[in-house]
Design a protein around this motif. Structure first.
Motif, mmCIF file in Angstrom:
data_model
loop_
_atom_site.group_PDB
_atom_site.id
_atom_site.type_symbol
_atom_site.label_atom_id
_atom_site.label_comp_id
_atom_site.label_asym_id
_atom_site.label_seq_id
_atom_site.Cartn_x
_atom_site.Cartn_y
_atom_site.Cartn_z
ATOM 1 N N SER A 142 0.712 -1.230 -0.008
ATOM 2 C CA SER A 142 -0.012 0.081 -0.068
ATOM 3 C C SER A 142 0.699 1.280 0.087
ATOM 4 N N ILE A 143 1.959 1.089 -0.876
ATOM 5 C CA ILE A 143 2.892 2.255 -0.888
ATOM 6 C C ILE A 143 2.621 3.161 -2.354
ATOM 7 N N VAL A 144 2.307 4.516 -2.222
ATOM 8 C CA VAL A 144 2.038 5.279 -3.319
ATOM 9 C C VAL A 144 3.434 5.670 -3.952
ATOM 10 N N LEU A 145 3.731 5.481 -5.114
ATOM 11 C CA LEU A 145 4.966 5.765 -5.776
ATOM 12 C C LEU A 145 5.453 7.193 -5.696
ATOM 13 N N LYS A 146 4.625 8.149 -5.466
ATOM 14 C CA LYS A 146 5.184 9.650 -5.350
ATOM 15 C C LYS A 146 5.655 9.779 -4.043
ATOM 16 N N THR A 147 5.193 9.006 -3.155
ATOM 17 C CA THR A 147 5.712 9.240 -1.639
ATOM 18 C C THR A 147 6.528 7.989 -1.087
ATOM 19 N N VAL A 148 7.254 7.314 -2.028
ATOM 20 C CA VAL A 148 7.925 6.334 -1.571
ATOM 21 C C VAL A 148 9.230 6.708 -0.775
ATOM 22 N N ARG A 149 9.776 5.957 -0.009
ATOM 23 C CA ARG A 149 10.892 6.492 0.803
ATOM 24 C C ARG A 149 12.087 5.438 0.657
ATOM 25 N N ILE A 150 13.417 6.051 0.882
ATOM 26 C CA ILE A 150 14.587 5.339 0.355
ATOM 27 C C ILE A 150 14.553 3.855 1.237
ATOM 28 N N GLU A 151 14.012 3.977 2.173
ATOM 29 C CA GLU A 151 13.943 2.660 3.266
ATOM 30 C C GLU A 151 13.219 1.794 2.489
ATOM 31 N N GLN A 152 12.034 2.141 1.829
ATOM 32 C CA GLN A 152 11.157 1.128 1.368
ATOM 33 C C GLN A 152 11.784 0.596 0.044
ATOM 34 N N ILE A 153 12.497 1.591 -0.525
ATOM 35 C CA ILE A 153 13.141 1.160 -1.926
ATOM 36 C C ILE A 153 14.154 0.024 -1.448
ATOM 37 N N ASP A 154 14.920 0.172 -0.340
ATOM 38 C CA ASP A 154 16.119 -0.833 0.081
ATOM 39 C C ASP A 154 15.511 -2.022 0.378
ATOM 40 N N ALA A 155 14.315 -1.986 0.939
ATOM 41 C CA ALA A 155 13.611 -3.219 1.653
ATOM 42 C C ALA A 155 13.302 -4.073 0.098
ATOM 43 N N PHE A 156 12.731 -3.438 -0.739
ATOM 44 C CA PHE A 156 12.294 -4.209 -2.073
ATOM 45 C C PHE A 156 13.499 -4.510 -2.639
ATOM 46 N N LEU A 157 14.574 -4.054 -2.779
ATOM 47 C CA LEU A 157 15.737 -4.490 -3.481
ATOM 48 C C LEU A 157 16.343 -5.683 -2.733
#
Length: 392
Positions: A142-157
């Motif tokens: 439930s993350i909106v792309l324009k509000t994504v945070r770096i920790e969420q990107i790190d978690a995905f990777l």
């Protein structure tokens, strides 16, 4: 009034033209015969079911044909025919496996990526797959792309790269960096997260780049026999990497029109720093390129300099350049890679008292920091082992 050809007549002519094209382009007789058999079955399948022409070359038709005929490998022949007809402007599009459309912003980026980058079909599929996984991750959490945070990107990777080797992880990070940078440029993201997407290789940047020493350079050039088309092509690639420091990607993109033999120079229109460059070509480089064109380059209408040695003839990819150069180095007994040629070129410029700014421009770097990293070497070691008066 000219009578329109029936589907059967159009298909018969298409298959006949395609097989003649295969023969004229040097395909093996066994391959041509196998394709002829498969395409004969395919034609019968189309005619028996009265399939209209605009539906003949679709993924669903191919799938139905494979299921009924049991010819699992039939796709190679039928897809090949569709690609040939598409290039001849006889059908609207070749057979392609349908892809699940992504949200609009993702598709917009992919269209931009295709438009401005010279990428292979495999690279495009890999990019789409990575962005699909990223979009699914955001939706699931439930993350909106324009509000994504770096920790969420790190978690995905961390989750996405869990089962991949280091090199593959770096590729996926690079894909995501490109997407995030584009989002920031188009004001979809307020912050540019691209520089923050880093991995273990970044921390090794303080290690000096590896380069070839004079004796290794001699061994490499002495091993270039130039007796086959592949060897002639590889020799020309090595000269372009060593004498003017081109990247594998830049080498793969050279066109015949970029080389000015009378002026002994080459134009590199598309570099990382976006500044086109005109670079002088030393005699040995000119001779290697000319030898390849005259003795190793296949006869083709394609204007790219470096062409595959086997049919169907098409431009080589950057990975082919890297692989061929690395193979030649291994043959010469060197444990090195294609980029070592570029590093050596940079060190030669430095020792010749060329300024950092001039080196930056000649290397095609987009920042002086990148140039400084390339030239992060031990000066004493440079003087002792890299340069001598008899070096190439």
């Amino acid at each position: 009034m000219v009578k329109a050809l029936s589907v059967a007549e159009r298909l018969e002519k298409a298959v006949s033209d395609y097989l003649l094209w295969m023969i004229s382009n040097g395909y093996a007789d066994s391959t041509s015969m196998r394709y002829q058999q498969i395409l004969t079955y395919f034609s019968r399948f189309i005619i028996q079911r009265a399939i209209p022409w605009d539906v003949v070359f679709t993924f669903d038709t191919l799938k139905d044909f494979q299921k009924e005929s049991g010819l699992i490998l039939a796709s190679h022949a039928v897809r090949g025919l569709s690609r040939y007809l598409f290039k001849q402007n006889r059908i609207k599009r070749p057979i392609e496996k349908p892809v699940q459309p992504l949200p609009e912003v993702y598709e917009e980026y992919l269209n931009y990526y295709i438009r401005v980058k010279d990428i292979s079909r495999l690279q495009m599929l890999r990019t789409r797959r990575t962005l699909t996984a990223f979009g699914d991750y955001l939706d699931k959490n439930s993350i909106v792309l324009k509000t994504v945070r770096i920790e969420q990107i790190d978690a995905f990777l961390a989750a996405y790269n869990r089962n991949y080797v280091k090199g593959t992880c770096g590729t996926y990070r690079s894909i995501l960096r490109g997407f995030l940078a584009w989002l920031h440029q188009n004001r979809i993201l307020k912050r540019n997260f691209a520089p923050l997407i880093i991995g273990a290789p970044v921390f090794a940047q303080s290690i000096p780049p590896k380069f070839l020493r004079p004796d290794e350079i001699r061994r490499l050039f002495e091993s270039l026999t130039g007796t086959t088309a592949l060897e002639l092509r590889t020799a020309a690639m090595i000269c372009l990497g060593f004498y003017i420091g081109l990247r594998p990607k830049e080498i793969s993109r050279i066109r015949l029109d970029d080389i000015k033999f009378k002026k002994q120079e080459i134009c590199i229109p598309d570099r990382k720093n976006t500044n086109p460059a005109r670079l002088p070509l030393p005699d040995r480089c000119i001779k290697a390129v000319a030898a390849y064109i005259m003795g190793g380059r296949p006869a083709t209408d394609n204007r790219r300099l470096f062409i595959t040695v086997r049919v169907p003839y098409r431009p080589v990819l950057p990975v082919t350049v890297s692989k061929d150069i690395a193979g030649a180095m291994k043959k010469a007994g060197l444990s090195s890679a294609a980029y070592w040629l570029r590093h050596t070129y940079a060190q030669n410029l430095l020792e010749a008292d060329v300024s950092f700014f001039e080196i930056k421009e000649m290397m095609g770097h987009d920042s002086i920091q990148t140039t400084q990293r390339y030239l992060h070497v031990h000066t004493k070691l440079m003087r002792e082992v890299l340069f001598d008066d008899d070096a190439f």
